[in-house]
Scaffold this active site. Structure first.
Site, PDB file in Angstrom:
ATOM      1  CG  HIS A 235      -1.829  -1.215   1.276  1.00 41.92           C
ATOM      2  ND1 HIS A 235      -2.626  -1.485   2.358  1.00 41.92           N
ATOM      3  CD2 HIS A 235      -2.016  -2.233   0.403  1.00 41.92           C
ATOM      4  CE1 HIS A 235      -3.269  -2.624   2.151  1.00 41.92           C
ATOM      5  NE2 HIS A 235      -2.899  -3.100   0.959  1.00 41.92           N
TER       6      HIS A 235
ATOM      7  CE1 TYR B 215      -7.604  -8.106  -1.874  1.00 39.26           C
ATOM      8  CE2 TYR B 215      -6.157  -7.360  -0.118  1.00 39.26           C
ATOM      9  CZ  TYR B 215      -6.803  -7.132  -1.310  1.00 39.26           C
ATOM     10  OH  TYR B 215      -6.654  -5.922  -1.931  1.00 39.26           O
TER      11      TYR B 215
END
Length: 469
Positions: free
Chosen positions: A250, A363
């Protein structure tokens, strides 16, 4: 037809005797819902959840209420005593993913081939190969007035495509030290609008050190290229060392210009709640003067000293940024979690909610939040379920594709596609996949010649879209 209330349960033991708190969402579904709706959600006693036909309302809110409160008349067990709001929200995401995947199975998406015409709703195009070999993980492309193009490679090389279309073998020498770590590396390249006068080129990259362990964060510099050498470097934005992190996710990164200002994101680097802290550098979009000075009219926060340059916050991992040429509105796409990629309208001082509100889950199928709305936090213009892994964003300003004028083009890594979005009154009124399954789309951008350039990973190539005529 079926009801959103028909999420019944076939249980082999009382609900109160089972612990669902450690289960992933697909496991929860199999335990609580598959007995009536099938392991593949295609139906049974309780009907299909993936055919798009809903008798008593199909909104997320109605679906959450049905799972939570149940329906005694229809034999639907209320699950509010065994599932919390986070788990129920994740069930909704799971159902939406499966529903949309089922709808797409019968759709033929445009998969362009060299020399062939690809038809779309408004325009037909062909693809031309710009660079087929020689690049490694290209991340961004920018255009020089003399016809040359600059391409970043994630591993830390700035490459030049000559005006003749050939990739220069030697990369630019002397660029900043790049930390190729996880998702980070050399990412953005942008050319100043007045380049012919000032020669400035901007880079966004993972800055840091490997001494005693990797510590990085996104940083931005500008410099000039003279005879293949990076020179005259100036730091534009660099975080305090206390915000550097060893995690590999990120980083965010893009950079755009507007009336003497620059805008750029910095991802939250895996520090979820740091995105909500205006005194923390991570998970933010910034506005500076193009020389790095902080504008005096940037947002103020009562009782807080925001990190210098802060424009908006509550972001996860923005990797698309552009300005609507019609009204100057700024839009960003950002990677959400599973099922939560977003297109956002960026406004000064606004909070975009991550991770307090989200339309996604982890996820691995575990919950993040039961909330999609919260007072004082902006809603996305749209969000994508399943996630598309949004990367690269560009309004079309050219004349080569007149029926696409002012449409927004969004790239996608995981779904390997480009989506065309038509925005009217700051709302998406059309959405169309115009390209699919020829590689992971890392960047999509309009070029000065009016063609649309696309950077692909796996395989690593540069192509462009040209009118079919």
């Amino acid at each position: 037809m079926k009801s959103a209330h028909l999420l019944a349960v076939a249980l082999v033991a009382p609900l109160s005797a089972q612990d669902f708190s450690k289960m992933k969402t697909d496991q929860v579904f199999q335990q609580l819902c598959s007995g009536c709706h099938g392991q593949d959600l295609s139906g049974g006693q309780g009907g299909s959840l993936i055919d798009g036909e809903w008798k008593h309302g199909s909104s997320d809110e109605e679906l959450m209420k049905s799972i939570k409160e149940g329906n005694e008349q229809l034999g639907m067990t209320p699950f509010k005593t065994v599932l919390d709001d986070r788990q129920i929200r994740s069930l909704v995401i799971f159902i939406r993913e499966k529903e949309k995947q089922a709808k797409e199975r019968g759709i033929e998406f445009p998969k362009p081939e060299l020399g062939k015409v690809t038809k779309t709703q408004h325009e037909d195009y062909k693809i031309e190969m710009v660079v087929e070999k020689g690049l490694r993980t290209p991340w961004a492309i920018a255009f020089l007035p003399d016809g040359r193009k600059l391409v970043t490679e994630k591993q830390g090389r700035l490459r030049i495509i000559g005006a003749d279309g050939k990739l220069v073998e030697e990369p630019v020498k002397g660029i900043p030290t790049i930390i190729d770590h996880g998702q980070g590396g050399l990412m953005e390249v942008a050319v100043h609008p007045d380049y012919e006068k000032n020669g400035w080129i901007y880079l966004g990259f993972a800055d840091g050190t490997r001494d005693g362990g990797v510590k990085t964060i996104t940083a931005y510099v500008r410099g000039r290229i003279k005879d293949g050498q990076w020179t005259d470097q100036e730091w534009i934005w660099k975080a305090d060392q206390k915000f550097y992190s060893g995690v590999g996710v990120h980083f965010g990164t893009r950079l755009i210009f507007d009336k003497g200002y620059i805008y750029f994101p910095v991802g939250e680097r895996g520090g979820w709640h740091e995105a909500q802290d205006v005194e923390n550098a991570k998970g933010k979009i910034y506005r500076l003067h193009d020389d790095g000075r902080v504008p005096e009219d940037n947002p103020k926060f009562e009782g807080k000293t925001p990190v210098p340059g802060l424009w908006s916050y509550g972001h996860r991992n923005p990797q698309g940024l552009d300005i609507d040429p019609r009204d100057g509105s700024i839009y960003s796409t950002e990677h959400g979690p599973r099922g939560g990629d977003e297109l956002n309208l960026i406004q000064p001082g606004h909070n975009y909610g991550w991770p307090v509100i989200t339309y996604g889950m982890n996820y691995d199928g575990t919950p993040i939040s039961g909330k999609t709305h919260e007072e004082g936090m902006d809603q996305p213009v749209i969000y994508w379920q399943p996630s598309i892994a949004a990367c690269g964003l560009s309004f079309y300003r050219g004349d080569k594709f007149p029926k696409w004028k002012n449409d927004l083009f969004a790239g996608a890594l995981a779904q390997q596609e480009i989506r065309r979005l038509r925005i009217v009154d700051k709302k998406v009124t059309e959405q169309e996949v115009i390209l699919k399954n020829i590689g992971r789309v890392r960047d999509v951008t309009e070029a000065p010649d009016g063609y649309i350039y696309v950077l692909l990973n796996d395989p690593d190539r540069v192509i462009r879209l040209i009118p079919a005529e």
